[in-house]
Design an enzyme around this catalytic site. Structure first.
Site, PDB file in Angstrom:
ATOM      1  CG  ASN A  24     -48.885  54.103 -31.215  1.00 39.38           C
ATOM      2  OD1 ASN A  24     -48.873  53.371 -30.231  1.00 39.38           O
ATOM      3  ND2 ASN A  24     -48.105  55.170 -31.309  1.00 39.38           N
ATOM      4  N   GLY A  32     -47.253  63.336 -34.683  1.00 43.90           N
ATOM      5  CA  GLY A  32     -48.529  63.943 -35.057  1.00 43.90           C
ATOM      6  C   GLY A  32     -49.317  64.484 -33.883  1.00 43.90           C
ATOM      7  CB  VAL A  33     -52.992  64.782 -33.358  1.00 43.03           C
ATOM      8  CG1 VAL A  33     -53.521  63.381 -33.461  1.00 43.03           C
ATOM      9  CG2 VAL A  33     -53.868  65.624 -32.455  1.00 43.03           C
ATOM     10  CG  ASP A  34     -50.203  59.628 -29.775  1.00 44.02           C
ATOM     11  OD1 ASP A  34     -50.614  59.975 -28.649  1.00 44.02           O
ATOM     12  OD2 ASP A  34     -49.775  58.487 -30.038  1.00 44.02           O
ATOM     13  CB  SER A 117     -56.744  57.159 -40.027  1.00 46.68           C
ATOM     14  OG  SER A 117     -56.694  56.108 -39.088  1.00 46.68           O
ATOM     15  CB  THR A 118     -56.290  62.204 -42.455  1.00 50.50           C
ATOM     16  OG1 THR A 118     -56.099  63.224 -41.454  1.00 50.50           O
ATOM     17  CG2 THR A 118     -57.716  61.724 -42.435  1.00 50.50           C
TER      18      THR A 118
HETATM   19  N1  AR6 Z   1     -54.052  69.275 -33.459  1.00 51.38           N
HETATM   20  C1  AR6 Z   1     -54.959  68.803 -34.325  1.00 51.38           C
HETATM   21  N2  AR6 Z   1     -54.649  68.003 -35.351  1.00 51.38           N
HETATM   22  C2  AR6 Z   1     -53.348  67.692 -35.521  1.00 51.38           C
HETATM   23  C3  AR6 Z   1     -52.326  68.154 -34.665  1.00 51.38           C
HETATM   24  C4  AR6 Z   1     -52.734  68.997 -33.581  1.00 51.38           C
HETATM   25  N3  AR6 Z   1     -51.858  69.472 -32.704  1.00 51.38           N
HETATM   26  N4  AR6 Z   1     -51.142  67.666 -35.107  1.00 51.38           N
HETATM   27  C5  AR6 Z   1     -51.415  66.939 -36.212  1.00 51.38           C
HETATM   28  N5  AR6 Z   1     -52.722  66.962 -36.477  1.00 51.38           N
HETATM   29  P1  AR6 Z   1     -51.605  61.821 -37.216  1.00 51.38           P
HETATM   30  P2  AR6 Z   1     -52.806  59.180 -37.686  1.00 51.38           P
HETATM   31  C6  AR6 Z   1     -53.498  66.317 -37.553  1.00 51.38           C
HETATM   32  O1  AR6 Z   1     -50.422  61.493 -38.055  1.00 51.38           O
HETATM   33  O2  AR6 Z   1     -52.789  59.384 -39.139  1.00 51.38           O
HETATM   34  C7  AR6 Z   1     -48.896  59.007 -34.328  1.00 51.38           C
HETATM   35  O3  AR6 Z   1     -47.517  58.838 -34.321  1.00 51.38           O
HETATM   36  C8  AR6 Z   1     -52.789  65.956 -38.824  1.00 51.38           C
HETATM   37  O4  AR6 Z   1     -52.753  67.059 -39.720  1.00 51.38           O
HETATM   38  O5  AR6 Z   1     -51.374  62.543 -35.950  1.00 51.38           O
HETATM   39  O6  AR6 Z   1     -54.050  58.653 -37.050  1.00 51.38           O
HETATM   40  C9  AR6 Z   1     -49.599  57.948 -33.494  1.00 51.38           C
HETATM   41  O7  AR6 Z   1     -48.850  57.577 -32.368  1.00 51.38           O
HETATM   42  C10 AR6 Z   1     -53.686  64.845 -39.381  1.00 51.38           C
HETATM   43  O8  AR6 Z   1     -54.711  65.403 -40.205  1.00 51.38           O
HETATM   44  O9  AR6 Z   1     -52.463  60.505 -36.834  1.00 51.38           O
HETATM   45  C11 AR6 Z   1     -49.753  56.827 -34.457  1.00 51.38           C
HETATM   46  O10 AR6 Z   1     -48.603  56.046 -34.534  1.00 51.38           O
HETATM   47  C12 AR6 Z   1     -54.355  64.250 -38.158  1.00 51.38           C
HETATM   48  O11 AR6 Z   1     -53.969  65.087 -37.064  1.00 51.38           O
HETATM   49  C13 AR6 Z   1     -49.978  57.514 -35.777  1.00 51.38           C
HETATM   50  O12 AR6 Z   1     -49.386  58.795 -35.635  1.00 51.38           O
HETATM   51  C14 AR6 Z   1     -53.935  62.823 -37.864  1.00 51.38           C
HETATM   52  O13 AR6 Z   1     -52.563  62.653 -38.137  1.00 51.38           O
HETATM   53  C15 AR6 Z   1     -51.445  57.716 -36.054  1.00 51.38           C
HETATM   54  O14 AR6 Z   1     -51.601  58.224 -37.348  1.00 51.38           O
END
Ligand code: AR6
Length: 333
Positions: A24, A32-34, A117-118
């Site tokens: 973010n 999430g991934v972050d 973003s997904t």
């Molecule tokens: N490895 C790979 N992909 C992953 C993992 C992992 N360990 N964990 C989740 N995903 P998101 P965004 C996938 O929500 O939509 C955070 O809080 C998950 O299935 O991580 O860009 C940031 O700080 C999904 O398909 O990121 C921001 O505030 C993809 O990663 C916000 O989320 C992205 O999901 C960003 O939202």
């Protein structure tokens, strides 16, 4: 041939030069991934991120990977989905493009992306997969320094979408090696024989192939005359090729050939989109080409793609042969 791979699982386990984080704009961690990346990299990553002053949507910043297997992390901020009318598509494409550019600038050759973003940001997954794959494909066409791009899919839905979309993806690969040049020459021979014999006769086709489309001739056009050649792959099969060159303020489309079985499959439109993109990247607003006046199908196809006939032109091709052509052009908007 293809440098794009779809893998499933946790991106923090991947041994690549750089993994991309869907962060973010504070860059100070989240879910999430972050969250997963910050947990695996350790608190030094948080300290490094604090020095970066945040990051806008569509932009990128780089840090070391600390305790991750990958030595670097590129942090990018995807768009929050707000219905699609707020440049979400362009912002998402920018995340992928600028991440790749930053990887190239840092001599990083293998890179893994999550599905930016997904998750929490709510971008529709199917559209996001299409944008991600096409943006990466277009970048790779002109950047041979990137060796491998992994799309790391964490959820089953994204994995299935990416697998489907990648198998349909039309690839444009720059002709650089001797092997590529030989393949281009073979494609020329197939296409000229199936397409031009009825129009200009076998003798003239043979003359043109051995003088203008031999591997030596193509090599010279690329290395001495500034032409760029791209082989078109569809379902992993070499399906045709494109040759372009800047001439003044225009892009000269020297060759845009598809083998017979690949015509009428939408590749024409895909190829034209790629050619227009190359023109735009060079800051050019017009594409021109010459086409044989008896080549009615191609003239019709070019008209459908927005080209207009400008004037007739006769080209001497040597040994007393001539080509009776039209100049056609397309003004880009
Ligand atoms: N490895 C790979 N992909 C992953 C993992 C992992 N360990 N964990 C989740 N995903 P998101 P965004 C996938 O929500 O939509 C955070 O809080 C998950 O299935 O991580 O860009 C940031 O700080 C999904 O398909 O990121 C921001 O505030 C993809 O990663 C916000 O989320 C992205 O999901 C960003 O939202």
């Amino acid at each position: 041939m293809t440098k794009i791979e779809i893998v499933s699982g946790d991106i923090t386990r991947l041994q690549v030069d750089v993994i991309v984080n869907a962060a973010n704009s504070s860059l100070l961690g989240g879910g999430g991934v972050d969250g997963a990346i910050h947990r695996s990299a350790g608190s030094e990553l948080f300290s490094a991120c604090k020095l970066l002053n945040g990051c806008n949507a569509g932009e990128v910043k780089i840090t070391p990977g600390f305790r991750l297997p990958s030595p670097y992390v590129i942090h990018t901020v995807g768009p929050v989905w707000k219905g699609g009318g707020n440049d979400e598509n362009q912002t998402l494409a920018s995340c992928y493009q600028k991440s790749l550019r930053l990887a190239s600038e840092n001599n990083l050759r293998t890179i893994a992306f999550p599905n930016i973003s997904t998750g929490i940001y709510g971008f529709p997954k199917s559209l996001a997969a299409k944008i991600a794959l096409e943006t990466v494909r277009d970048y790779l066409a002109n950047h041979i320094e990137i060796e491998r791009v992994l799309f790391c899919c964490f959820d089953e839905e994204n994995l299935a979408l990416y697998k489907g979309a990648v198998s349909e993806l039309v690839l444009f690969e720059k002709v650089v090696s001797e092997q590529d040049i030989i393949l281009t020459s073979k494609l020329a021979s197939i296409i000229w024989n199936e397409h031009y014999v009825p129009m200009i006769g076998q003798e003239q086709v043979d003359y043109m192939l051995s003088n203008l489309q031999s591997p030596e001739a193509i090599e010279k056009l690329i290395n001495k005359e500034g032409y760029q050649y791209y082989i078109i792959y569809h379902h992993s099969e070499p399906s045709g090729y494109i040759s372009i060159r800047q001439k003044g303020n225009d892009l000269f489309l020297s060759k845009f050939y598809l083998i017979r079985e690949k015509r009428r499959t939408g590749l024409g439109r895909e190829g034209m989109r790629f050619i227009s993109l190359q023109a735009r990247m060079l800051g050019l607003q017009r594409i021109f080409l010459t086409v044989n006046i008896n080549n009615l199908n191609s003239i019709k196809a070019y008209k459908k793609l927005g080209f207009q006939i400008d004037s007739p032109v006769i080209t001497q091709i040597g040994a007393g042969y001539i080509m009776d052509d039209y100049n056609m052009s397309l003004q880009l908007l």
